[in-house]
Design a protein around this motif. Structure first.
Motif: not given
Ligand code: ATP
Length: 233
Positions: A10-12, A35-43, A82-84, A158-160, A190-192
């Motif tokens: 969770f984020y909050g 796709r973007n924002g699906m949760g990969k970096t969170t994993i 890491p990403e970045g 992450d996104e190398a 990655d996206k490729n």
């Molecule tokens: P991208 O390819 O754009 O990096 P992603 O698949 O890695 O995307 P995440 O960055 O894990 O996706 O984000 C997953 C969800 O968690 C998104 O809805 C994002 O807005 C949310 N999220 C990510 N980081 C935070 C944060 N620090 N605080 C609140 N919500 C976050």
């Protein structure tokens, strides 16, 4: 090597991951796609203890690493690119590589400056340049080299290749193919898709924080429906 079970983060009050399950075997290369924002970096951040999970279990090399601080996870043998990139801007290339180098897990043929420089000759040429003076591609090579110098058992990227020119991307992918031959396990975000199908063994697709598909490179390459539905290819 790595086992993620029913992971929820969770984020909050906002839930980002829902019962995520997948594994990376010894010497296996697995991708996290979506796709973007699906949760990969969170994993990735959950595995590394950067964003501790609320539920589920993460095991690595026989250890329960759920919620473990990232320096401890790194000590157990997970190397993160890491990403970045996050290279040290005020250290030289050489200093970036040796700053966190170690072989405390006693790898038989440890990565050292020579082996990293022979994989990425661009870094050898710039070994006395400060990190912040490098191009994006050189910074990415440095981030990979720095992770290798910790002699991990699992390398996570992450996104190398994000934002890199095609010629640099190809260099990174061929370096990863070399790295795989050393027996390292690899987890790549990655996206490729076309490049990843050639490089990796298996793929895990994430959609809105859930695993919606897992399969081999052959299965992914053959399923235009999966590629179209979840990856927009
Ligand atoms: P991208 O390819 O754009 O990096 P992603 O698949 O890695 O995307 P995440 O960055 O894990 O996706 O984000 C997953 C969800 O968690 C998104 O809805 C994002 O807005 C949310 N999220 C990510 N980081 C935070 C944060 N620090 N605080 C609140 N919500 C976050």
């Amino acid at each position: 090597m790595l086992k993620v079970q029913s992971l929820e983060t969770f984020y909050g009050s906002s839930q980002a991951l829902f019962k995520v399950d997948f594994e990376v075997g010894q010497a296996e290369a697995v991708t996290l796609l979506g796709r973007n924002g699906m949760g990969k970096t969170t994993i990735i951040n959950s595995i590394m203890g950067i964003v501790p999970p609320a539920n589920g279990k993460i095991s690595f090399a026989g250890h329960d690493i759920t919620g473990m601080a990232s320096y401890k996870t790194a000590n157990l043998g997970i190397g993160l690119v890491p990403e970045g990139r996050h290279i040290f801007p005020n250290l030289t290339v050489r200093e970036n590589l040796v700053a966190t180098a170690s072989n405390h897990l006693k790898a038989k043929n440890p990565w050292q400056l020579d082996s990293v420089f022979s994989m990425f000759p661009e870094l050898a040429q710039r070994c006395n340049s400060m990190g912040n003076l490098l191009s994006g591609g050189e910074q990415q090579m440095l981030a990979i080299g720095r992770a290798l110098m910790t002699n991990p058992k699992l390398l996570i990227l992450d996104e190398a290749t994000e934002g890199l020119a095609p010629i640099i991307r190809r260099k990174i992918w061929s370096a990863l193919a070399e790295i795989r031959k050393s027996g390292l396990s690899v987890l790549v975000v990655d996206k490729n898709v076309a490049d990843l199908v050639k490089l990796a063994d298996r793929h895990v697709i994430i959609e809105k924080g859930k695993v919606v598909w897992q399969g081999s490179s052959n299965e992914l390459a053959a399923s235009k429906h999966v590629q179209h539905s979840y990856l927009g290819v």
